[in-house]
Write a protein that holds these residues in place. Structure first.
Motif, PDB file in Angstrom:
ATOM      1  N   GLU A   1      15.249  17.639  27.195  1.00  6.94           N
ATOM      2  CA  GLU A   1      16.408  18.476  27.498  1.00  6.94           C
ATOM      3  C   GLU A   1      17.707  17.676  27.396  1.00  6.94           C
ATOM      4  O   GLU A   1      18.693  18.146  26.829  1.00  6.94           O
ATOM      5  CB  GLU A   1      16.274  19.082  28.891  1.00  6.94           C
ATOM      6  N   LYS A   2      17.713  16.493  27.970  1.00  8.46           N
ATOM      7  CA  LYS A   2      18.909  15.648  27.944  1.00  8.46           C
ATOM      8  C   LYS A   2      19.248  15.265  26.509  1.00  8.46           C
ATOM      9  O   LYS A   2      20.412  15.293  26.106  1.00  8.46           O
ATOM     10  CB  LYS A   2      18.673  14.405  28.796  1.00  8.46           C
ATOM     11  N   ARG A   3      18.247  14.938  25.716  1.00  8.82           N
ATOM     12  CA  ARG A   3      18.457  14.576  24.318  1.00  8.82           C
ATOM     13  C   ARG A   3      19.068  15.752  23.561  1.00  8.82           C
ATOM     14  O   ARG A   3      20.022  15.591  22.806  1.00  8.82           O
ATOM     15  CB  ARG A   3      17.136  14.144  23.676  1.00  8.82           C
ATOM     16  N   ARG A   4      18.542  16.930  23.790  1.00 11.73           N
ATOM     17  CA  ARG A   4      19.058  18.121  23.111  1.00 11.73           C
ATOM     18  C   ARG A   4      20.475  18.455  23.561  1.00 11.73           C
ATOM     19  O   ARG A   4      21.303  18.872  22.755  1.00 11.73           O
ATOM     20  CB  ARG A   4      18.127  19.308  23.348  1.00 11.73           C
ATOM     21  N   GLU A   5      20.762  18.297  24.852  1.00 11.39           N
ATOM     22  CA  GLU A   5      22.117  18.534  25.362  1.00 11.39           C
ATOM     23  C   GLU A   5      23.133  17.662  24.630  1.00 11.39           C
ATOM     24  O   GLU A   5      24.263  18.080  24.397  1.00 11.39           O
ATOM     25  CB  GLU A   5      22.206  18.208  26.854  1.00 11.39           C
TER      26      GLU A   5
ATOM     27  N   GLN B   1      14.662  11.377  15.768  1.00 11.11           N
ATOM     28  CA  GLN B   1      14.809  10.218  14.890  1.00 11.11           C
ATOM     29  C   GLN B   1      15.968   9.332  15.327  1.00 11.11           C
ATOM     30  O   GLN B   1      15.845   8.107  15.327  1.00 11.11           O
ATOM     31  CB  GLN B   1      15.008  10.653  13.435  1.00 11.11           C
ATOM     32  N   ASP B   2      17.097   9.932  15.707  1.00 11.06           N
ATOM     33  CA  ASP B   2      18.247   9.148  16.179  1.00 11.06           C
ATOM     34  C   ASP B   2      17.879   8.316  17.400  1.00 11.06           C
ATOM     35  O   ASP B   2      18.203   7.130  17.483  1.00 11.06           O
ATOM     36  CB  ASP B   2      19.431  10.052  16.538  1.00 11.06           C
ATOM     37  N   LEU B   3      17.206   8.947  18.349  1.00 15.28           N
ATOM     38  CA  LEU B   3      16.818   8.240  19.564  1.00 15.28           C
ATOM     39  C   LEU B   3      15.810   7.138  19.254  1.00 15.28           C
ATOM     40  O   LEU B   3      15.911   6.032  19.776  1.00 15.28           O
ATOM     41  CB  LEU B   3      16.249   9.214  20.600  1.00 15.28           C
ATOM     42  N   ALA B   4      14.881   7.436  18.379  1.00 13.02           N
ATOM     43  CA  ALA B   4      13.890   6.428  17.982  1.00 13.02           C
ATOM     44  C   ALA B   4      14.581   5.235  17.321  1.00 13.02           C
ATOM     45  O   ALA B   4      14.248   4.083  17.618  1.00 13.02           O
ATOM     46  CB  ALA B   4      12.859   7.047  17.048  1.00 13.02           C
ATOM     47  N   ASP B   5      15.528   5.514  16.447  1.00 15.61           N
ATOM     48  CA  ASP B   5      16.258   4.425  15.786  1.00 15.61           C
ATOM     49  C   ASP B   5      17.004   3.572  16.800  1.00 15.61           C
ATOM     50  O   ASP B   5      16.968   2.347  16.734  1.00 15.61           O
ATOM     51  CB  ASP B   5      17.250   4.988  14.763  1.00 15.61           C
ATOM     52  N   ARG B   6      17.658   4.215  17.750  1.00 19.41           N
ATOM     53  CA  ARG B   6      18.413   3.484  18.763  1.00 19.41           C
ATOM     54  C   ARG B   6      17.513   2.646  19.665  1.00 19.41           C
ATOM     55  O   ARG B   6      17.895   1.564  20.101  1.00 19.41           O
ATOM     56  CB  ARG B   6      19.233   4.446  19.618  1.00 19.41           C
TER      57      ARG B   6
ATOM     58  N   LEU C   1       6.534   8.069  18.759  1.00 19.81           N
ATOM     59  CA  LEU C   1       6.451   7.589  20.145  1.00 19.81           C
ATOM     60  C   LEU C   1       7.392   8.390  21.042  1.00 19.81           C
ATOM     61  O   LEU C   1       7.009   8.784  22.145  1.00 19.81           O
ATOM     62  CB  LEU C   1       6.774   6.101  20.235  1.00 19.81           C
ATOM     63  N   ILE C   2       8.600   8.659  20.569  1.00 18.78           N
ATOM     64  CA  ILE C   2       9.534   9.469  21.353  1.00 18.78           C
ATOM     65  C   ILE C   2       8.931  10.851  21.602  1.00 18.78           C
ATOM     66  O   ILE C   2       8.977  11.372  22.713  1.00 18.78           O
ATOM     67  CB  ILE C   2      10.896   9.599  20.638  1.00 18.78           C
ATOM     68  N   SER C   3       8.355  11.428  20.568  1.00 20.79           N
ATOM     69  CA  SER C   3       7.719  12.739  20.697  1.00 20.79           C
ATOM     70  C   SER C   3       6.584  12.704  21.721  1.00 20.79           C
ATOM     71  O   SER C   3       6.465  13.594  22.558  1.00 20.79           O
ATOM     72  CB  SER C   3       7.191  13.198  19.337  1.00 20.79           C
TER      73      SER C   3
ATOM     74  N   GLU D   1       8.082  12.521  25.198  1.00 16.99           N
ATOM     75  CA  GLU D   1       8.664  13.801  25.602  1.00 16.99           C
ATOM     76  C   GLU D   1       7.607  14.844  25.929  1.00 16.99           C
ATOM     77  O   GLU D   1       7.837  15.724  26.756  1.00 16.99           O
ATOM     78  CB  GLU D   1       9.576  14.334  24.490  1.00 16.99           C
ATOM     79  N   ASN D   2       6.462  14.752  25.297  1.00 14.74           N
ATOM     80  CA  ASN D   2       5.397  15.729  25.523  1.00 14.74           C
ATOM     81  C   ASN D   2       4.325  15.230  26.491  1.00 14.74           C
ATOM     82  O   ASN D   2       3.230  15.786  26.553  1.00 14.74           O
ATOM     83  CB  ASN D   2       4.779  16.131  24.184  1.00 14.74           C
ATOM     84  N   SER D   3       4.668  14.199  27.244  1.00 17.15           N
ATOM     85  CA  SER D   3       3.792  13.631  28.285  1.00 17.15           C
ATOM     86  C   SER D   3       2.429  13.197  27.752  1.00 17.15           C
ATOM     87  O   SER D   3       1.424  13.286  28.448  1.00 17.15           O
ATOM     88  CB  SER D   3       3.616  14.635  29.430  1.00 17.15           C
ATOM     89  N   ARG D   4       2.420  12.711  26.535  1.00 21.96           N
ATOM     90  CA  ARG D   4       1.167  12.215  25.964  1.00 21.96           C
ATOM     91  C   ARG D   4       0.995  10.717  26.163  1.00 21.96           C
ATOM     92  O   ARG D   4      -0.087  10.191  26.017  1.00 21.96           O
ATOM     93  CB  ARG D   4       1.103  12.541  24.477  1.00 21.96           C
ATOM     94  N   THR D   5       2.109  10.041  26.470  1.00 26.04           N
ATOM     95  CA  THR D   5       2.059   8.608  26.721  1.00 26.04           C
ATOM     96  C   THR D   5       3.194   8.233  27.653  1.00 26.04           C
ATOM     97  O   THR D   5       4.146   8.988  27.833  1.00 26.04           O
ATOM     98  CB  THR D   5       2.138   7.791  25.408  1.00 26.04           C
ATOM     99  N   ILE D   6       3.066   7.066  28.236  1.00 24.68           N
ATOM    100  CA  ILE D   6       4.094   6.531  29.118  1.00 24.68           C
ATOM    101  C   ILE D   6       4.683   5.313  28.419  1.00 24.68           C
ATOM    102  O   ILE D   6       3.932   4.423  27.996  1.00 24.68           O
ATOM    103  CB  ILE D   6       3.499   6.126  30.489  1.00 24.68           C
ATOM    104  N   PRO D   7       6.012   5.260  28.281  1.00 21.25           N
ATOM    105  CA  PRO D   7       6.609   4.121  27.569  1.00 21.25           C
ATOM    106  C   PRO D   7       6.522   2.835  28.378  1.00 21.25           C
ATOM    107  O   PRO D   7       6.466   2.858  29.609  1.00 21.25           O
ATOM    108  CB  PRO D   7       8.067   4.548  27.399  1.00 21.25           C
TER     109      PRO D   7
END
Length: 51
Positions: free
Chosen positions: A3-7, A13-18, A25-27, A30-36
């Motif tokens: 939500e914050k990313r979309r806001e 891709q931008d967030l992943a690059d940054r 991994l970002i996906s 966001e979908n609670s499939r992994t913990i960073p």
């Protein structure tokens, strides 16, 4: 996080690059499939990323 990313009009891709990770991994985070790792989490939440 999604939500914050979309806001801010940041694409997955931008967030992943940054954060220097692949967009899949970002996906998964966001979908609670992994913990960073702490290092990745810090890179994602740095002020220049989502604030």
């Amino acid at each position: 996080m999604k939500e914050k990313r979309r806001e801010k009009n940041i694409t997955v891709q931008d967030l992943a690059d940054r954060a220097k990770v692949i967009k899949g991994l970002i996906s998964q985070i966001e979908n609670s499939r992994t913990i960073p790792s702490l290092i990745v989490l810090i890179d994602i939440i740095k002020p220049s990323k989502l604030t």
